[in-house]
Every structure is written in structure tokens, then in C-alpha cells.
Design a protein around this motif. Structure first.
Motif, PDB file in Angstrom:
ATOM      1  N   MET A  41      25.159  41.611  33.054  1.00 11.39           N
ATOM      2  CA  MET A  41      25.930  40.853  34.032  1.00 11.39           C
ATOM      3  C   MET A  41      27.412  40.984  33.691  1.00 11.39           C
ATOM      4  SD  MET A  41      25.243  36.961  35.066  1.00 11.39           S
ATOM      5  CE  MET A  41      25.903  36.291  36.521  1.00 11.39           C
ATOM      6  N   ARG A  42      28.198  41.359  34.699  1.00  8.95           N
ATOM      7  CA  ARG A  42      29.628  41.566  34.478  1.00  8.95           C
ATOM      8  C   ARG A  42      30.387  40.240  34.497  1.00  8.95           C
ATOM      9  NH1 ARG A  42      31.452  45.451  38.962  1.00  8.95           N
ATOM     10  NH2 ARG A  42      30.046  44.130  40.116  1.00  8.95           N
ATOM     11  N   GLU A  43      31.443  40.218  33.708  1.00  2.36           N
ATOM     12  CA  GLU A  43      32.325  39.050  33.685  1.00  2.36           C
ATOM     13  C   GLU A  43      33.000  38.895  35.047  1.00  2.36           C
ATOM     14  OE1 GLU A  43      36.316  37.523  31.277  1.00  2.36           O
ATOM     15  OE2 GLU A  43      35.345  39.383  30.679  1.00  2.36           O
ATOM     16  N   LYS A  44      33.164  37.654  35.475  1.00  4.28           N
ATOM     17  CA  LYS A  44      33.840  37.387  36.744  1.00  4.28           C
ATOM     18  C   LYS A  44      35.338  37.283  36.504  1.00  4.28           C
ATOM     19  CE  LYS A  44      29.900  35.301  38.973  1.00  4.28           C
ATOM     20  NZ  LYS A  44      29.386  34.182  39.748  1.00  4.28           N
ATOM     21  N   LEU A  45      36.106  37.826  37.454  1.00  2.17           N
ATOM     22  CA  LEU A  45      37.555  37.860  37.368  1.00  2.17           C
ATOM     23  C   LEU A  45      38.132  37.388  38.691  1.00  2.17           C
ATOM     24  CD1 LEU A  45      40.061  38.865  35.665  1.00  2.17           C
ATOM     25  CD2 LEU A  45      39.796  41.035  36.891  1.00  2.17           C
ATOM     26  N   LEU A  46      38.871  36.290  38.647  1.00  2.73           N
ATOM     27  CA  LEU A  46      39.570  35.806  39.833  1.00  2.73           C
ATOM     28  C   LEU A  46      40.728  36.757  40.112  1.00  2.73           C
ATOM     29  CD1 LEU A  46      39.316  33.074  41.520  1.00  2.73           C
ATOM     30  CD2 LEU A  46      41.368  32.389  40.298  1.00  2.73           C
ATOM     31  N   ILE A  47      40.964  37.102  41.369  1.00  6.76           N
ATOM     32  CA  ILE A  47      42.039  38.043  41.689  1.00  6.76           C
ATOM     33  C   ILE A  47      42.690  37.687  43.015  1.00  6.76           C
ATOM     34  CG2 ILE A  47      40.434  39.701  42.741  1.00  6.76           C
ATOM     35  CD1 ILE A  47      42.285  41.926  41.497  1.00  6.76           C
ATOM     36  N   SER A  48      44.005  37.815  43.058  1.00  6.44           N
ATOM     37  CA  SER A  48      44.736  37.595  44.310  1.00  6.44           C
ATOM     38  C   SER A  48      44.240  38.598  45.342  1.00  6.44           C
ATOM     39  CB  SER A  48      46.240  37.778  44.097  1.00  6.44           C
ATOM     40  OG  SER A  48      46.773  36.760  43.292  1.00  6.44           O
ATOM     41  N   LEU A  98      37.040  27.205  42.981  1.00 10.28           N
ATOM     42  CA  LEU A  98      36.350  28.501  42.984  1.00 10.28           C
ATOM     43  C   LEU A  98      36.226  29.050  41.570  1.00 10.28           C
ATOM     44  CD1 LEU A  98      37.810  30.357  46.096  1.00 10.28           C
ATOM     45  CD2 LEU A  98      35.410  29.882  45.626  1.00 10.28           C
ATOM     46  N   ALA A  99      37.302  28.945  40.803  1.00 13.32           N
ATOM     47  CA  ALA A  99      37.273  29.431  39.422  1.00 13.32           C
ATOM     48  C   ALA A  99      36.203  28.706  38.618  1.00 13.32           C
ATOM     49  CB  ALA A  99      38.644  29.257  38.774  1.00 13.32           C
ATOM     50  N   LEU A 100      36.132  27.396  38.765  1.00  8.89           N
ATOM     51  CA  LEU A 100      35.129  26.606  38.042  1.00  8.89           C
ATOM     52  C   LEU A 100      33.721  26.934  38.518  1.00  8.89           C
ATOM     53  CD1 LEU A 100      36.983  23.164  37.931  1.00  8.89           C
ATOM     54  CD2 LEU A 100      36.718  24.815  36.057  1.00  8.89           C
ATOM     55  N   GLN A 101      33.557  27.063  39.821  1.00 12.46           N
ATOM     56  CA  GLN A 101      32.251  27.374  40.410  1.00 12.46           C
ATOM     57  C   GLN A 101      31.711  28.698  39.876  1.00 12.46           C
ATOM     58  OE1 GLN A 101      32.401  27.633  44.705  1.00 12.46           O
ATOM     59  NE2 GLN A 101      30.541  28.829  44.796  1.00 12.46           N
ATOM     60  N   HIS A 102      32.603  29.677  39.690  1.00 15.83           N
ATOM     61  CA  HIS A 102      32.192  31.011  39.246  1.00 15.83           C
ATOM     62  C   HIS A 102      32.290  31.202  37.732  1.00 15.83           C
ATOM     63  CE1 HIS A 102      31.545  32.861  43.170  1.00 15.83           C
ATOM     64  NE2 HIS A 102      32.551  32.116  43.597  1.00 15.83           N
ATOM     65  N   GLY A 103      32.721  30.190  37.014  1.00 19.54           N
ATOM     66  CA  GLY A 103      32.833  30.310  35.565  1.00 19.54           C
ATOM     67  C   GLY A 103      33.887  31.309  35.122  1.00 19.54           C
ATOM     68  N   VAL A 104      34.936  31.407  35.895  1.00 20.88           N
ATOM     69  CA  VAL A 104      36.011  32.372  35.624  1.00 20.88           C
ATOM     70  C   VAL A 104      36.829  31.943  34.408  1.00 20.88           C
ATOM     71  CG1 VAL A 104      38.213  33.203  36.551  1.00 20.88           C
ATOM     72  CG2 VAL A 104      36.184  33.171  38.004  1.00 20.88           C
ATOM     73  N   LYS A 105      37.097  32.911  33.536  1.00 25.09           N
ATOM     74  CA  LYS A 105      37.942  32.656  32.359  1.00 25.09           C
ATOM     75  C   LYS A 105      39.279  33.383  32.454  1.00 25.09           C
ATOM     76  CE  LYS A 105      34.619  30.612  29.908  1.00 25.09           C
ATOM     77  NZ  LYS A 105      34.245  29.421  30.574  1.00 25.09           N
ATOM     78  N   LYS A 106      39.351  34.405  33.342  1.00 24.17           N
ATOM     79  CA  LYS A 106      40.557  35.223  33.491  1.00 24.17           C
ATOM     80  C   LYS A 106      40.861  35.425  34.970  1.00 24.17           C
ATOM     81  CE  LYS A 106      39.466  37.958  29.391  1.00 24.17           C
ATOM     82  NZ  LYS A 106      39.026  39.288  28.933  1.00 24.17           N
ATOM     83  N   ALA A 107      42.166  35.640  35.242  1.00 24.07           N
ATOM     84  CA  ALA A 107      42.594  35.891  36.618  1.00 24.07           C
ATOM     85  C   ALA A 107      43.714  36.916  36.632  1.00 24.07           C
ATOM     86  CB  ALA A 107      43.076  34.595  37.263  1.00 24.07           C
ATOM     87  N   VAL A 108      43.737  37.729  37.680  1.00 24.69           N
ATOM     88  CA  VAL A 108      44.860  38.631  37.952  1.00 24.69           C
ATOM     89  C   VAL A 108      45.521  38.092  39.205  1.00 24.69           C
ATOM     90  CG1 VAL A 108      45.602  40.948  38.579  1.00 24.69           C
ATOM     91  CG2 VAL A 108      43.740  40.650  36.957  1.00 24.69           C
ATOM     92  N   LEU A 109      46.763  37.646  39.051  1.00 22.79           N
ATOM     93  CA  LEU A 109      47.458  37.006  40.167  1.00 22.79           C
ATOM     94  C   LEU A 109      48.774  37.701  40.465  1.00 22.79           C
ATOM     95  CD1 LEU A 109      46.885  33.250  39.202  1.00 22.79           C
ATOM     96  CD2 LEU A 109      45.518  34.684  40.735  1.00 22.79           C
ATOM     97  N   LYS A 110      49.217  37.572  41.707  1.00 22.49           N
ATOM     98  CA  LYS A 110      50.448  38.202  42.181  1.00 22.49           C
ATOM     99  C   LYS A 110      51.664  37.604  41.490  1.00 22.49           C
ATOM    100  CE  LYS A 110      53.176  40.695  44.573  1.00 22.49           C
ATOM    101  NZ  LYS A 110      53.920  41.254  43.456  1.00 22.49           N
ATOM    102  N   GLY A 123      42.634  26.216  31.357  1.00 23.23           N
ATOM    103  CA  GLY A 123      42.200  27.230  30.402  1.00 23.23           C
ATOM    104  C   GLY A 123      41.950  28.622  30.934  1.00 23.23           C
ATOM    105  N   VAL A 124      42.334  28.898  32.178  1.00 20.36           N
ATOM    106  CA  VAL A 124      42.158  30.245  32.721  1.00 20.36           C
ATOM    107  C   VAL A 124      43.313  31.111  32.229  1.00 20.36           C
ATOM    108  CG1 VAL A 124      42.007  31.650  34.817  1.00 20.36           C
ATOM    109  CG2 VAL A 124      40.917  29.387  34.746  1.00 20.36           C
ATOM    110  N   GLU A 125      42.985  32.259  31.659  1.00 20.77           N
ATOM    111  CA  GLU A 125      43.986  33.207  31.171  1.00 20.77           C
ATOM    112  C   GLU A 125      44.473  34.039  32.359  1.00 20.77           C
ATOM    113  OE1 GLU A 125      44.274  36.666  27.728  1.00 20.77           O
ATOM    114  OE2 GLU A 125      42.411  35.543  28.010  1.00 20.77           O
ATOM    115  N   ILE A 126      45.784  34.096  32.557  1.00 21.65           N
ATOM    116  CA  ILE A 126      46.327  34.754  33.743  1.00 21.65           C
ATOM    117  C   ILE A 126      47.093  36.023  33.379  1.00 21.65           C
ATOM    118  CG2 ILE A 126      47.892  34.513  35.709  1.00 21.65           C
ATOM    119  CD1 ILE A 126      47.151  31.562  35.765  1.00 21.65           C
ATOM    120  N   TYR A 127      46.806  37.058  34.159  1.00 18.98           N
ATOM    121  CA  TYR A 127      47.490  38.346  34.054  1.00 18.98           C
ATOM    122  C   TYR A 127      48.169  38.618  35.382  1.00 18.98           C
ATOM    123  CZ  TYR A 127      44.400  39.132  30.065  1.00 18.98           C
ATOM    124  OH  TYR A 127      43.736  39.008  28.878  1.00 18.98           O
TER     125      TYR A 127
END
Length: 146
Positions: free
Chosen positions: A1-8, A84-96, A131-135
Motif C-alpha cells: 500500500m502506497r503512502e498517501k500524499l496531499l497535493i495542491s 481530508l488530510a486526517l481522513q486519509h491519514g496524510v503525513k506529507k503534503a506538496v502545496l503551491k 503535524g503534516v510535513e509540507i513541501y
């Protein structure tokens, strides 16, 4: 199972940018192979139409170029993004980067002159607080390293 990543969503080529365009970043194709992407546009989630007037953060408020206070829409969008981040268990995000919603570490200063100052967008600030790490898009390559 791949890690989930929040993205803009605009980085994926979705036309959700304030002016109706996008900020497609070709490296997102490589991210798709490694992560399960969770696209998000806090401004859309907050109820702002596309297109809409550009906005910039001024202290704790977000103002449109004509001076309208759109803070409530940005806060609503940030809260829905966090949900959404909490629902998906996201730990990292790539944002604009530099966005009044998604910018992390530097944003436009509220003068609509392209001047960048230290600070974060409303959604980025809320995600960081949880606690979401943002890139930013300029750091996407870091997420592709072994």
C-alpha cells in the motif's frame, strides 16, 4: 500500500487557480508512481468561485485585490483540507508555494506587487499545526529520493 500524499490540485494541472488556470508541475507524474495522491484546492473547498480575484494574506486576514475580506472562505477551505488530510491519514503534503492558502514559509505580502515575505497560507498553517510535513513544488524531488 502506497503512502498517501496531499497535493495542491493546481500542481496536477487542474484549472482551479484563482484565474482559472493551473500550475502544472511535470514532477507530479513521478509522484503518482510512488504515492497515492489526494488532490485538494483549499480555495475551492472554501467556496471561492473559479476564477476569482487574486487574494493575499495580511496578518490573520486574507484580502482580495479590491480589498474584500475573504478570510472566512480561506478558513473554511483550510478546515476542509485538514479534514481530508486526517481522513486519509496524510503525513506529507506538496502545496503551491507563496499561495495565501498553500504557501509554506513564504507568501506574498498583501500589496499585490509580487513582494514575498515570511509566513504561511491559511491551509498550510493549519496542516503544520497538526503535524503534516509540507513541501513546496520546488522541493518535490525530495519526495522522490530512495
Amino acid at each position: 500500500m502506497r503512502e498517501k500524499l496531499l497535493i495542491s490540485a493546481c500542481l496536477l494541472g487542474r484549472n482551479c487557480k484563482y484565474n482559472g488556470g493551473n500550475n502544472y508541475a511535470p514532477l507530479t507524474e513521478a509522484l503518482k508512481a510512488r504515492y497515492e495522491l489526494v488532490p485538494v484546492c483549499p480555495e475551492c473547498l472554501g467556496g471561492l468561485p473559479i476564477p476569482h480575484e487574486p487574494s493575499e494574506r495580511v496578518g490573520d486576514r486574507v484580502l482580495s485585490k479590491s480589498g474584500a475580506d475573504v478570510t472566512a472562505a480561506f478558513q473554511r477551505g483550510a478546515e476542509k483540507t485538514l479534514a481530508l488530510a486526517l481522513q486519509h491519514g496524510v503525513k506529507k503534503a506538496v502545496l503551491k508555494e507563496r499561495s495565501p492558502s498553500c504557501g509554506c514559509g513564504s507568501i506574498y505580502d498583501g500589496t499585490f506587487t509580487g513582494t514575498v515575505v515570511s509566513g504561511s497560507g491559511v491551509a498550510a498553517e493549519l496542516l503544520l499545526a497538526h503535524g503534516v510535513e509540507i513541501y513546496g513544488e520546488s522541493r518535490m524531488e525530495e519526495l522522490l529520493r530512495p
